[in-house]
Design a protein around this motif. Structure first.
Motif, short mmCIF file in Angstrom:
data_model
loop_
_atom_site.label_atom_id
_atom_site.label_comp_id
_atom_site.label_asym_id
_atom_site.label_seq_id
_atom_site.Cartn_x
_atom_site.Cartn_y
_atom_site.Cartn_z
N TRP A 48 0.40 8.40 -3.09
CA TRP A 48 -0.14 9.77 -3.21
C TRP A 48 -0.91 10.17 -1.96
CZ3 TRP A 48 -5.36 9.98 -2.66
CH2 TRP A 48 -6.09 8.82 -2.93
N TYR A 49 -1.48 9.17 -1.29
CA TYR A 49 -2.24 9.49 -0.10
C TYR A 49 -1.34 9.58 1.13
CZ TYR A 49 -5.56 8.96 3.74
OH TYR A 49 -6.27 9.15 4.90
N LEU A 80 -8.33 -0.19 2.50
CA LEU A 80 -7.37 -0.98 1.72
C LEU A 80 -7.69 -2.46 1.77
CD1 LEU A 80 -4.04 0.77 2.72
CD2 LEU A 80 -4.88 0.42 0.39
N ALA A 140 0.82 -1.21 0.00
CA ALA A 140 0.00 0.00 0.00
C ALA A 140 0.86 1.26 0.00
CB ALA A 140 -0.94 0.00 1.20
N LYS A 167 -9.03 10.40 -6.94
CA LYS A 167 -8.43 10.39 -5.61
C LYS A 167 -9.31 11.11 -4.61
CE LYS A 167 -3.71 10.15 -7.36
NZ LYS A 167 -2.48 10.91 -7.66
N TYR A 172 -8.30 4.10 6.87
CA TYR A 172 -7.74 3.90 5.53
C TYR A 172 -7.28 2.46 5.34
CZ TYR A 172 -5.99 5.60 1.11
OH TYR A 172 -5.81 5.82 -0.22
N TYR A 227 -6.48 1.31 -9.34
CA TYR A 227 -5.06 1.12 -9.10
C TYR A 227 -4.22 1.19 -10.36
CZ TYR A 227 -6.20 -0.05 -4.36
OH TYR A 227 -6.63 0.04 -3.07
N GLU A 280 -12.29 9.02 -3.81
CA GLU A 280 -11.96 7.88 -2.96
C GLU A 280 -11.84 8.30 -1.51
OE1 GLU A 280 -8.80 5.05 -4.24
OE2 GLU A 280 -8.18 5.31 -2.16
N VAL A 281 -11.14 9.40 -1.31
CA VAL A 281 -11.00 9.90 0.06
C VAL A 281 -12.37 10.24 0.63
CG1 VAL A 281 -10.05 11.73 1.49
CG2 VAL A 281 -8.66 10.74 -0.33
N ARG A 309 2.94 11.36 5.83
CA ARG A 309 3.90 10.44 6.44
C ARG A 309 5.20 10.33 5.67
NH1 ARG A 309 -0.70 8.50 8.48
NH2 ARG A 309 -0.35 7.43 10.45
N LYS A 368 -0.75 3.45 -2.72
CA LYS A 368 -1.44 4.66 -2.27
C LYS A 368 -0.44 5.70 -1.79
CE LYS A 368 -5.60 3.14 -2.98
NZ LYS A 368 -6.42 3.72 -4.06
#
Lengths: 223, 223, 223, 223
Positions: free
Chosen positions: A183-184, B173, A177, B136, B169, B121, B139-140, A189, A181
């Motif tokens: 981009w997220y 996933l 992931a 994106k 999140y 994906y 999705e968020v 982080r 992911k």
DNA sequence: GATGAATGAGGCTTCATTCAT
DNA sequence: GATGAATGAAGCCTCATTCAT
């Protein structure tokens, strides 16, 4: 594989070295290209240009574009099978620490092959049944260190998991992931904090009662 | 010009219905195609054939291939925004149960749009920057119910999560993983057992101390 | 043409008027479109949109796209056959002045149908043999006033031209050139100065000796 | 890397020759196609077929259809810039004879590239702004010999022209007209008689008084 | 008369693969 | 071993034309 290996002639060694070198050259170029332009943009001519060789040469080392793709993926998966066990060994005997080390190693490999890692998720018509199967098998195989660590932890009474395989596979997924992911996650982080937080969260679910203090360092969150 | 404009022409309603019908027809055909031959198989001609219309007609409803892909994805994401909140409401007031309901609903939507879900994906060159951004964002947004449930649970003292967003999140996933790694999970699991086990595992990590009995039904594992 | 014309019923008159109106509407729209987007960009759907009618309707008035093109061209050429003779008549009896008036009129018609005028030069596969022949015949016909004026001038001893037809055709070409090479001429000229200068130049070649003073106004150059 | 770089590789020369040959082959095929079927017939597949190569190969030498068209046009314009100055030089010192030679050379180049010459007049959507600008610039440039001859003639007192540029540009147009209106002129003229008559007519307009005898050969008309 | 949804051939372009040198 | 010119199938998209309503 199907080559006769009765006696290794010096000539063969040289050839072997060349094959090795060319393959590495091409695989690296492919990875670089995918990193730069996205994995869709890798045409054979672009790959040749990036690797500084001719189109025809690629076909001497890889039978088809599929083969290249397969090799790139295999390459990443190969990185797991050397890097991860090493990291696990360095972590010592404790299965929990080994698990932590395995997950971290997984994530780091993924991070340095981000775009190649995503490739695994492409159900392309290009990869035929055999290729896909091979990748799947490899993926399952390379996740073995995680699985082993969980099992060991359970046996040692340090972890509690009704389904060790699921735990291990989830960790694998969360490592992926980071690439899928990115981009997220990159919004909030770094790789290190990602590893730490995911690990802490996962351990909370499976660490046996009363061991919180012993692994307090692995359970801490935030920066 | 010479048209009576007294009221909304019934004609417009008919047209609207046709647009709706055609779009649905095409979107379904696209999903079917991905299901059957993999998501690579969605060429415009294949889509036309599958939908039983001509190539040109597609362009009356979607401006380009990108638009179709974007619409397919949007369609799935749209399914979340109606189905999931409904499921959450039906689950009652308790945030833990709401979380469980949300996750289950998520997984079920994914399951019924398996191949379309995987599309998210694909970092395709086809989808341009704007399209990717929109996806994106969507999705968020659609993961909000999960996030809200976790937050509520924490506020109510029923959940303990240092980072509620990460927990939410991760659940998202894992729902996706049902589609992404279906080949793996289907070997040992049904959708229901997948939902149950993943939920149990996740709750173990975040359920507040002493609530194990209250949610024993959600923590049970195995078949 | 092939319609029976035994008795003109009032109904027929109404129909005739409608046909007239629709044709005009479409021809104008086509001209507008060519002016705006270049003559390549005129698709049937664009034409329908610009004219505010449906695509199907165009086919009720013109058998094909070729027909529309042919009609647009014919339309321009038609403008010559009414405008130019009128201008010539207003110019009086003198053949030199009639020639000048004809050329000016030609240029002005071209100027107001610039893009349509260029169409004549498109040797399109769309226009079939018959269409092309018709246009060529029309073009030759509409240049008749110029030719007549030159011939009259020669007969009257005011012009000297070994080949009156060439002189006349050249003037026609120069009128067209205002449209064809508008990008060039517009840098340094207005329509009026273009007409004046070209005329002066042409007359210098053919005006009989000793008439320079009589037509000094036509021979002046510059602004 | 491991290539010897002592001198320019003979390989490069061969490659250069191939590029030259292919480009010529394709340009000629394009011209032939336009000649035979009209300039509309230049589809990429038709061009490939006519040139006896594959479609893909065209794209190795020209980036797009626009590029091909542009190259065809540039090719003709290029013919001017070599042929015309040569002809002018051969004509000697006299500006009037130089002008005559330039016009004749112009017409002959046009005649041997008739259909390509017409291309310049196609305001195609295919040619983008940059391409059109380039062509326009080239056209103006290649007309320079004509302009120079007229100016020289005026300076030498042999020609009288209020606007030398207009005179030169008109001659350019009349040269083009041989291609544009070939269907008309060929009814009554050969290329030679066309050149002679147009030149005679033009000179009448601009030749200084009293020089008629000196250039009687250029002023004669008819067959 | 009028509409506009629907068709599908045809055009441009890309790119995996081959093969003569 | 290595090259890269050449191939051509396949993909996306446009638009003239038809026809049921």
């Amino acid at each position: 594989m199907s080559e006769p290996q009765t006696s290794i002639k010096p000539h063969d060694a040289a050839r072997q070295a060349l094959v090795e070198h060319r393959s590495r050259q091409l695989l690296d170029a492919a990875a670089r290209l995918m990193e730069r332009d996205g994995s869709e943009a890798v045409s054979m001519q672009a790959l040749a240009a990036e690797a500084g060789v001719s189109v025809g040469l690629i076909y001497r080392y890889f039978g088809s574009k599929d083969d290249v793709l397969l090799a790139v993926i295999t390459d990443v998966l190969g990185a797991f099978s050397t890097t991860v066990p090493e990291a696990v060994e360095e972590a010592g005997e404790d299965p929990v620490r080994r698990l932590a080390a395995a997950f971290a190693a997984y994530c780091r490999v993924i991070d340095s092959h981000r775009h190649a890692a995503v490739l695994t998720y492409r159900e392309s018509k290009s990869l035929d049944e055999a290729g896909r199967d091979r990748i799947k098998r490899l993926e399952v195989e390379t996740s073995e260190p995680l699985r082993a660590a969980v099992r060991d932890g359970v046996e040692a009474g340090k972890l509690v998991a009704a389904d060790p395989d699921l735990v291990a596979y989830n960790l694998l997924l969360l490592a992926h992931a980071w690439a899928l992911k990115h981009w997220y996650f990159e919004q909030t982080r770094t790789l290190d904090s990602y590893i730490r937080d995911q690990l802490a969260l996962a351990l909370r679910a499976i660490l046996a009662d009363g061991l919180g203090d012993a692994y307090a360092d692995l359970l801490s969150v935030g920066r």
